[in-house]
Write a protein that holds these residues in place. Structure first.
Motif, mmCIF file in Angstrom:
data_model
loop_
_atom_site.group_PDB
_atom_site.id
_atom_site.type_symbol
_atom_site.label_atom_id
_atom_site.label_comp_id
_atom_site.label_asym_id
_atom_site.label_seq_id
_atom_site.Cartn_x
_atom_site.Cartn_y
_atom_site.Cartn_z
ATOM 1 N N ALA A 91 0.768 -1.203 0.066
ATOM 2 C CA ALA A 91 0.014 -0.150 0.052
ATOM 3 C C ALA A 91 0.686 1.184 0.096
ATOM 4 C CB ALA A 91 -0.843 -0.035 1.156
ATOM 5 N N GLY A 92 2.006 1.163 0.302
ATOM 6 C CA GLY A 92 3.193 2.240 0.319
ATOM 7 C C GLY A 92 2.903 3.068 1.524
ATOM 8 N N ASP A 93 2.085 2.618 2.688
ATOM 9 C CA ASP A 93 1.925 3.584 3.813
ATOM 10 C C ASP A 93 2.840 2.952 5.048
ATOM 11 O OD1 ASP A 93 0.431 1.075 4.332
ATOM 12 O OD2 ASP A 93 -0.955 2.068 5.260
ATOM 13 N N LYS A 94 3.812 2.079 4.705
ATOM 14 C CA LYS A 94 4.687 1.432 5.736
ATOM 15 C C LYS A 94 5.632 1.056 5.158
ATOM 16 C CE LYS A 94 1.455 -0.379 9.001
ATOM 17 N NZ LYS A 94 0.242 0.670 8.792
ATOM 18 N N VAL A 95 7.058 1.497 5.635
ATOM 19 C CA VAL A 95 8.250 1.007 5.291
ATOM 20 C C VAL A 95 8.868 0.062 6.478
ATOM 21 C CG1 VAL A 95 10.615 1.919 4.969
ATOM 22 C CG2 VAL A 95 8.637 3.287 4.285
ATOM 23 N N LEU A 96 9.500 -1.050 5.995
ATOM 24 C CA LEU A 96 10.229 -1.859 6.829
ATOM 25 C C LEU A 96 11.485 -1.932 6.731
ATOM 26 C CD1 LEU A 96 7.346 -2.998 5.856
ATOM 27 C CD2 LEU A 96 7.855 -4.720 7.601
ATOM 28 N N THR A 97 12.423 -2.123 7.784
ATOM 29 C CA THR A 97 14.055 -2.327 7.625
ATOM 30 C C THR A 97 14.288 -3.683 8.279
ATOM 31 O OG1 THR A 97 14.411 -0.961 9.608
ATOM 32 C CG2 THR A 97 14.390 0.021 7.386
ATOM 33 N N ALA A 98 15.143 -4.286 7.701
ATOM 34 C CA ALA A 98 15.763 -5.489 8.343
ATOM 35 C C ALA A 98 17.062 -4.826 8.932
ATOM 36 C CB ALA A 98 16.170 -6.431 7.346
ATOM 37 N N ASN A 99 17.121 -4.890 10.366
ATOM 38 C CA ASN A 99 18.239 -4.314 10.855
ATOM 39 C C ASN A 99 19.011 -5.285 11.483
ATOM 40 O OD1 ASN A 99 16.796 -1.670 10.721
ATOM 41 N ND2 ASN A 99 15.618 -2.297 12.421
ATOM 42 N N GLU A 100 20.492 -5.712 10.792
ATOM 43 C CA GLU A 100 21.151 -6.406 10.930
ATOM 44 C C GLU A 100 21.995 -6.724 11.996
ATOM 45 O OE1 GLU A 100 24.891 -8.990 8.539
ATOM 46 O OE2 GLU A 100 24.146 -7.151 7.908
ATOM 47 N N GLY A 101 22.243 -5.675 12.800
ATOM 48 C CA GLY A 101 22.992 -5.637 14.036
ATOM 49 C C GLY A 101 24.206 -6.515 14.130
ATOM 50 N N GLU A 102 25.013 -6.378 13.028
ATOM 51 C CA GLU A 102 26.331 -7.050 12.960
ATOM 52 C C GLU A 102 27.275 -6.942 14.052
ATOM 53 O OE1 GLU A 102 29.095 -6.612 9.413
ATOM 54 O OE2 GLU A 102 27.608 -8.109 8.867
ATOM 55 N N PRO A 103 27.865 -7.717 14.415
ATOM 56 C CA PRO A 103 29.033 -7.542 15.517
ATOM 57 C C PRO A 103 30.214 -6.815 14.815
ATOM 58 C CG PRO A 103 29.041 -9.697 14.891
ATOM 59 C CD PRO A 103 27.939 -9.162 14.081
#
Length: 167
Positions: A91-103
């Protein structure tokens, strides 16, 4: 007929006109060094561009910069550590991010992975971020390992070893 291309080394997003495929033209470079340590991903929905940027620090919160198709800044929001990928919902009303949190390379710093959901339903200026932690999986470590989930970082919790890369 533009392509948006990330350049992690230069920490820029290039807008390239490909209306004549044999002769692409660089329209604009969007410099991102004022926003963080490096660009990781770009996504477009209609006339809105979302750019995922990681922090200078290994454990610093990342950002998503929103621009228009011309690269003009519209809003910057804070997300989880090392947003590795950004995407819009249908719908274009939400954006998602995959936050890796790499060490860090020596594992002295090992931030937790997470997912961020940015709600744009009240307009880009009123973007609201909900960071989803993976901490609730920490108590399930033994059953996850028994099921084949690999938890191997030195002293890492499940939330530290789960490093979302893609949505």
């Amino acid at each position: 007929q533009n392509v948006f291309s990330t350049n992690a080394d230069a920490n820029t997003v290039s807008i390239i006109d490909i209306s004549v495929p044999a002769s692409p033209i660089l329209v604009k470079e969007i410099p991102l060094s004022n926003y963080g340590g490096g660009v990781n991903s770009v996504a477009i929905f209609d006339t809105l561009v979302a750019i995922a940027i990681h922090a200078d620090e290994v454990d610093g919160a990342g950002s998503v910069l929103f621009t228009n198709l011309n690269g003009d800044s519209l809003n910057l929001v804070t997300v989880g550590v090392l947003p590795d990928m950004v995407t819009f919902n249908r719908a274009g009303d939400k954006v998602l991010t995959a936050n890796e949190g790499e060490p860090s390379d020596d594992y002295m710093i090992d931030p937790e992975g997470s997912i961020s959901i940015i709600d744009l339903s009240n307009g880009i200026a009123n973007a609201a971020v909900n960071n989803l932690s993976l901490e609730s999986f920490n108590t399930d470590s033994a059953s996850l390992v028994a099921a084949g989930v690999r938890i191997y970082g030195p002293g890492a919790s499940v939330a530290q070893d789960l490093e979302p890369e893609y949505i």
